[in-house]
Design a protein around this motif. Structure first.
Motif, mmCIF file in Angstrom:
data_model
loop_
_atom_site.group_PDB
_atom_site.id
_atom_site.type_symbol
_atom_site.label_atom_id
_atom_site.label_comp_id
_atom_site.label_asym_id
_atom_site.label_seq_id
_atom_site.Cartn_x
_atom_site.Cartn_y
_atom_site.Cartn_z
ATOM 1 N N GLY A 44 41.314 50.699 44.702
ATOM 2 C CA GLY A 44 40.005 50.862 44.089
ATOM 3 C C GLY A 44 39.869 50.149 42.753
ATOM 4 N N LEU A 45 40.663 49.103 42.546
ATOM 5 C CA LEU A 45 40.656 48.398 41.265
ATOM 6 C C LEU A 45 39.504 47.405 41.164
ATOM 7 C CD1 LEU A 45 44.483 47.754 41.037
ATOM 8 C CD2 LEU A 45 43.170 49.599 39.986
ATOM 9 N N ILE A 46 39.055 46.928 42.313
ATOM 10 C CA ILE A 46 37.906 46.009 42.352
ATOM 11 C C ILE A 46 37.058 46.380 43.556
ATOM 12 C CG2 ILE A 46 39.028 44.039 41.208
ATOM 13 C CD1 ILE A 46 39.507 42.861 44.025
ATOM 14 N N SER A 47 35.813 45.953 43.558
ATOM 15 C CA SER A 47 34.955 46.164 44.725
ATOM 16 C C SER A 47 35.066 44.933 45.620
ATOM 17 C CB SER A 47 33.504 46.377 44.286
ATOM 18 O OG SER A 47 32.917 45.128 43.969
ATOM 19 N N PRO A 48 34.829 45.101 46.920
ATOM 20 C CA PRO A 48 34.898 43.948 47.835
ATOM 21 C C PRO A 48 33.923 42.835 47.446
ATOM 22 C CG PRO A 48 34.829 46.004 49.068
ATOM 23 C CD PRO A 48 34.579 46.364 47.629
ATOM 24 N N GLU A 49 32.863 43.172 46.709
ATOM 25 C CA GLU A 49 31.856 42.180 46.316
ATOM 26 C C GLU A 49 32.231 41.445 45.030
ATOM 27 O OE1 GLU A 49 30.881 45.575 46.819
ATOM 28 O OE2 GLU A 49 30.717 45.045 48.933
ATOM 29 N N SER A 50 33.297 41.871 44.374
ATOM 30 C CA SER A 50 33.674 41.277 43.086
ATOM 31 C C SER A 50 34.004 39.790 43.222
ATOM 32 C CB SER A 50 34.888 42.011 42.522
ATOM 33 O OG SER A 50 35.416 41.314 41.410
ATOM 34 N N SER A 51 33.590 39.017 42.225
ATOM 35 C CA SER A 51 33.937 37.591 42.212
ATOM 36 C C SER A 51 35.435 37.396 42.033
ATOM 37 C CB SER A 51 33.171 36.878 41.100
ATOM 38 O OG SER A 51 33.526 37.427 39.843
ATOM 39 N N TYR A 52 36.133 38.433 41.579
ATOM 40 C CA TYR A 52 37.581 38.348 41.352
ATOM 41 C C TYR A 52 38.359 38.281 42.672
ATOM 42 C CZ TYR A 52 41.833 39.069 38.543
ATOM 43 O OH TYR A 52 43.035 38.914 37.920
ATOM 44 N N VAL A 53 37.739 38.728 43.771
ATOM 45 C CA VAL A 53 38.420 38.698 45.078
ATOM 46 C C VAL A 53 38.860 37.280 45.418
ATOM 47 C CG1 VAL A 53 38.100 39.011 47.569
ATOM 48 C CG2 VAL A 53 37.348 40.787 45.977
ATOM 49 N N SER A 54 37.990 36.309 45.216
ATOM 50 C CA SER A 54 38.341 34.928 45.578
ATOM 51 C C SER A 54 39.468 34.392 44.695
ATOM 52 C CB SER A 54 37.115 34.023 45.513
ATOM 53 O OG SER A 54 36.617 33.957 44.195
ATOM 54 N N ILE A 55 39.519 34.829 43.441
ATOM 55 C CA ILE A 55 40.605 34.414 42.534
ATOM 56 C C ILE A 55 41.922 35.035 42.990
ATOM 57 C CG2 ILE A 55 41.457 34.572 40.156
ATOM 58 C CD1 ILE A 55 38.459 34.500 39.300
ATOM 59 N N LEU A 56 41.889 36.316 43.325
ATOM 60 C CA LEU A 56 43.097 36.995 43.812
ATOM 61 C C LEU A 56 43.589 36.368 45.120
ATOM 62 C CD1 LEU A 56 42.122 40.733 43.191
ATOM 63 C CD2 LEU A 56 43.827 39.409 41.927
ATOM 64 N N ARG A 57 42.653 35.954 45.973
ATOM 65 C CA ARG A 57 43.035 35.401 47.280
ATOM 66 C C ARG A 57 43.619 33.994 47.161
ATOM 67 N NH1 ARG A 57 42.051 37.782 51.743
ATOM 68 N NH2 ARG A 57 40.160 38.872 51.152
ATOM 69 N N ASP A 58 43.290 33.260 46.086
ATOM 70 C CA ASP A 58 43.694 31.857 45.963
ATOM 71 C C ASP A 58 45.121 31.723 45.415
ATOM 72 O OD1 ASP A 58 43.841 29.125 45.847
ATOM 73 O OD2 ASP A 58 42.012 28.867 44.669
ATOM 74 N N ALA A 59 46.085 32.135 46.228
ATOM 75 C CA ALA A 59 47.485 32.069 45.818
ATOM 76 C C ALA A 59 47.955 30.629 45.640
ATOM 77 C CB ALA A 59 48.361 32.798 46.841
ATOM 78 N N ALA A 60 47.393 29.703 46.393
ATOM 79 C CA ALA A 60 47.800 28.299 46.273
ATOM 80 C C ALA A 60 47.499 27.771 44.878
ATOM 81 C CB ALA A 60 47.085 27.453 47.326
ATOM 82 N N ASP A 61 46.364 28.156 44.318
ATOM 83 C CA ASP A 61 46.034 27.703 42.968
ATOM 84 C C ASP A 61 46.996 28.317 41.951
ATOM 85 O OD1 ASP A 61 44.098 26.091 41.339
ATOM 86 O OD2 ASP A 61 43.881 28.026 40.337
#
Length: 166
Positions: A32-49
């Motif tokens: 529950g640290l972020i909502s699924p709609e948070s823009s931070y989701v894409s940053i967390l998902r981008d492990a390659a970067d």
């Protein structure tokens, strides 16, 4: 070392980046640290970067990838509060199934080892107020709260900071 054997920490391999991204997002969403709609989701998902711009470390337990952290030297674009002689770590995540088995602590200690080996004087981190289990790991390892460095990346998100003197 838990009943599953020792935790192994190493650099993530390119073929694992998607898995690391998913694991990180899942951990943040489940807690529950972020909502699924948070823009931070894409940053967390981008492990390659993160692997390209910092050091992406993973934890293996019984041959399975169960955790990750981004170790950030001060010149990394992911470093948010480290001074020139400090390192930082971000996006510590441990899968729900591997919690309580020493994975988080092993990942943090790997960051400490990297910072020491580079001759840095300290290691810093930002954390959300509601990350209680992580805070206990940090304090147990020797990190101290640095409230004067607390900050807010976006309105409504207040981050606490900790530092370890090396």
């Amino acid at each position: 070392m838990g009943p599953m054997g020792p935790v192994t920490i190493r650099l993530a391999r390119p073929e694992e980046y998607d898995l690391v991204g998913d694991l990180t997002v899942d951990a943040y969403l489940k807690d529950g640290l972020i909502s699924p709609e948070s823009s931070y989701v894409s940053i967390l998902r981008d492990a390659a970067d993160r692997a390209a711009e910092a050091e992406l470390l993973v934890a293996e337990l019984a041959g399975e990838l169960v955790g990750s952290v981004s170790y950030c030297p001060p010149d990394s674009i992911y470093a948010e509060l480290a001074a020139a002689d400090e390192a930082e770590f971000r996006m510590l995540a441990v899968s729900a199934a591997a919690r309580g088995k020493g994975v988080g602590g092993a990942l943090v200690r790997a960051c400490i080892d990297r910072a020491r080996a580079s001759g840095f004087t300290g290691l810093r981190l930002s954390t959300q107020r509601n990350m209680g289990p992580a805070h206990r790991i940090y304090v147990r390892i020797g990190f101290e709260r640095t409230p004067e460095r607390d900050w807010s990346p976006v309105p409504g998100v207040d981050l606490l900071t900790y530092a370890l003197t090396l």
